[in-house]
Structure formats: structure tokens, C-alpha cells
Design a protein around this motif. Structure first.
Motif, mmCIF file in Angstrom:
data_model
loop_
_atom_site.group_PDB
_atom_site.id
_atom_site.type_symbol
_atom_site.label_atom_id
_atom_site.label_comp_id
_atom_site.label_asym_id
_atom_site.label_seq_id
_atom_site.Cartn_x
_atom_site.Cartn_y
_atom_site.Cartn_z
ATOM 1 N N LYS A 194 10.992 3.521 12.548
ATOM 2 C CA LYS A 194 10.777 2.150 12.068
ATOM 3 C C LYS A 194 9.403 1.630 12.486
ATOM 4 O O LYS A 194 8.664 1.065 11.677
ATOM 5 N N SER A 195 9.056 1.825 13.752
ATOM 6 C CA SER A 195 7.762 1.348 14.255
ATOM 7 C C SER A 195 6.619 2.083 13.566
ATOM 8 O O SER A 195 5.595 1.473 13.212
ATOM 9 N N THR A 196 6.779 3.379 13.370
ATOM 10 C CA THR A 196 5.744 4.171 12.700
ATOM 11 C C THR A 196 5.547 3.699 11.263
ATOM 12 O O THR A 196 4.408 3.558 10.789
ATOM 13 N N LEU A 197 6.651 3.435 10.560
ATOM 14 C CA LEU A 197 6.566 2.960 9.190
ATOM 15 C C LEU A 197 5.823 1.634 9.116
ATOM 16 O O LEU A 197 4.975 1.427 8.238
ATOM 17 N N MET A 198 6.117 0.710 10.044
ATOM 18 C CA MET A 198 5.464 -0.586 10.035
ATOM 19 C C MET A 198 3.977 -0.476 10.342
ATOM 20 O O MET A 198 3.147 -1.184 9.752
ATOM 21 N N GLY B 277 0.803 -1.214 0.000
ATOM 22 C CA GLY B 277 0.000 0.000 0.000
ATOM 23 C C GLY B 277 0.835 1.263 0.000
ATOM 24 O O GLY B 277 0.319 2.365 -0.062
ATOM 25 N N ILE B 278 2.174 1.093 0.070
ATOM 26 C CA ILE B 278 3.111 2.218 0.010
ATOM 27 C C ILE B 278 3.981 1.989 -1.225
ATOM 28 O O ILE B 278 4.782 1.057 -1.255
ATOM 29 N N GLN C 84 2.101 2.153 9.684
ATOM 30 C CA GLN C 84 1.504 2.733 8.480
ATOM 31 C C GLN C 84 1.321 1.669 7.400
ATOM 32 O O GLN C 84 0.315 1.668 6.672
ATOM 33 N N MET C 85 2.267 0.762 7.295
ATOM 34 C CA MET C 85 2.157 -0.298 6.307
ATOM 35 C C MET C 85 0.981 -1.226 6.618
ATOM 36 O O MET C 85 0.259 -1.658 5.716
ATOM 37 N N LEU C 86 0.773 -1.530 7.903
ATOM 38 C CA LEU C 86 -0.357 -2.376 8.285
ATOM 39 C C LEU C 86 -1.691 -1.706 7.970
ATOM 40 O O LEU C 86 -2.688 -2.381 7.716
#
Length: 256
Positions: free
Chosen positions: A104-108, A76-77, A110-112
Motif C-alpha cells: 500500500k505504501s509503495t503504491l502511494m 499517472g497510473i 509511486q502515485m506521488l
């Protein structure tokens, strides 16, 4: 007589490459690092084989095996898909490293929120509580109710959780917080990190679940723990940036 009696064995493991030695060495025989071998104790069963899991083995005709599902699905990114080589591969083990606080945690998370797949999505954090992750989710305005959370850090319990819930994507934040009860060493130790990566690789391949491992980066820019982790995973990504700027870079250094 107890046929399952165990003995304790002392070994020395290089913290840089994971090389094992029965005795202490001033310099690692594999990577030539000085003073890198650390003492560790292991429980072994009577015949000398470490661990208790005894899986059976079998083989399958390569050309007779069918291919199930799509070969990839989108995160989705768009830029994440591009770095991953076109999307997320089911059954892949991805290691993403970066400096503390880089996002890193924020990116993951957002990916979910945006990932294009069916089923539940498991985010497992041994570093932050449910409330902390919930507050971050509110700041990111996440709305995906398929995201599930766990604070489980015991490797065996986490594997059972994945087997029971069968999520479509798993995020481990971070690999250094996991520990195997069968090992005496502390979380973050070389053997613990390697054991966690190996078991998560197994469950990812068996269940065709993509697993993302978040890893801390040391002062010299390497992912903390033995470099053997980078050999275990399918993909190694680095999340980089400058605290003075809003932009971040996802750089792929390995991708099978």
C-alpha cells in the motif's frame, strides 16, 4: 467561577459499527455484535457539548456557485485512474486497505511520483521514519522533488500543517496511527480513528485537497476500526494480491 470547566463522561462504543451507548450492553443495538462495546472516557464542557471547536455555518446558492479547476486529474497510473472512475477528484477522501506488506505504501509513493497536478505533495507516515521512506524512494527511483514528508501523528498539528502548506495531494499512512489530543483514548481506538477520518474529510472538502487514507486490514478481511470510516470516505479501495505472485489488484468497493 470557571465557565470552561469540564467533566469526564464514560460511554461505550461498538468496535464494529461505532454505535454509542451510555451504558454497557452485551450485544450492540445497531449491528447485533456480541461483546463489542468498549468503554471510553470523554471530556465534555459544562453544557455537555463535547470538544472545543465551534465553527460557524453558512449556505450558498447551488446554481450560483462556480466550479473551479478540473473535475479530475490523473494519478499517472492508468489502472488506478480507471478504478477511481477516471482520475483523482479534488476534495475527495479515499480509503485504501490491504494486508500488511501487500504494498500500500509503495503504491502511494509511486502515485506521488506520477500524479498529474501542480503544487507540493505531502506524505505523512506515523509508522515509518524519514530514512525508511527515503530508502524506499531510492529503490523506486523516485525523482519528483515536490514530494514532502512528515512524521506528524497528532491530528490537530497535522491539520494545521495541511492548512499552512496547502499540498495538492495528501497521503496518510496510516489512519490508525493518528490521534486527537482532545481524546483520552490511544491511537487506533474507535473514537480516534473516527475523529481522524472526520477531520480529514473536513479539510479535504474545505481546501479541495484529495486525501488518501491507508488502512490496515484485519484477519477477516475488513479494514480495522469501525465501519463508520467507510461511510465517511468517498471511495474505498482494497489492494489485494498473493505473496507468491508479482501482480496485485486494486478493487473498488465504493466510489461516490
Amino acid at each position: 467561577m470557571n465557565t470552561k470547566s469540564k467533566k469526564i463522561k464514560t460511554i461505550y462504543i461498538c468496535e464494529h459499527c461505532g454505535f454509542e451507548s451510555a451504558k454497557w450492553l452485551g450485544r450492540c443495538s445497531q449491528c447485533d455484535s456480541w461483546d463489542s462495546l468498549k468503554e471510553e472516557t470523554r471530556h465534555e464542557n459544562k453544557n455537555g457539548a463535547a470538544g472545543v471547536r465551534q465553527p460557524s455555518a453558512n449556505s450558498t446558492g447551488l446554481l450560483e456557485a462556480g466550479i473551479t479547476g478540473e473535475p479530475r486529474f490523473s494519478s499517472g497510473i492508468a489502472e488506478m485512474d480507471r478504478v477511481l472512475g477516471g482520475g483523482i477528484v479534488p476534495g475527495s477522501l479515499v480509503l485504501i486497505g490491504g494486508d500488511p506488506g501487500i504494498g500500500k505504501s509503495t503504491l502511494m509513493l509511486q502515485m506521488l511520483e506520477t500524479v498529474k497536478c501542480e503544487g507540493s505533495l505531502l506524505y505523512c507516515s506515523g509508522e515509518e521514519s524519514l530514512q525508511q521512506i527515503r530508502l524506499r524512494a531510492e529503490r523506486l527511483q523516485l525523482k519528483n522533488r515536490r514530494i514532502r514528508f512528515s512524521n506528524e501523528v497528532e491530528l490537530e498539528a497535522l491539520i494545521r500543517l495541511i492548512e499552512d502548506e496547502k499540498p495538492s495531494v495528501v497521503i496518510i499512512d496510516s489512519i490508525q496511527t493518528l490521534y486527537a489530543a482532545a481524546l483520552d483514548s490511544l491511537p487506533g481506538n474507535i473514537s480516534q480513528v473516527r475523529s481522524g477520518a472526520t477531520e480529514l474529510q473536513r479539510i479535504a472538502k474545505e481546501k479541495h485537497i484529495p486525501v488518501f487514507l491507508i488502512g490496515h486490514v484485519t484477519k477477516d478481511g475488513a479494514i480495522a476500526g469501525p465501519r463508520v470510516i467507510e461511510h465517511v470516505v468517498d471511495t474505498v479501495l482494497y489492494f489485494e494480491g498473493d505473496s507468491r505472485y508479482d501482480y496485485r489488484i486494486v478493487r473498488g468497493t465504493k466510489n461516490r
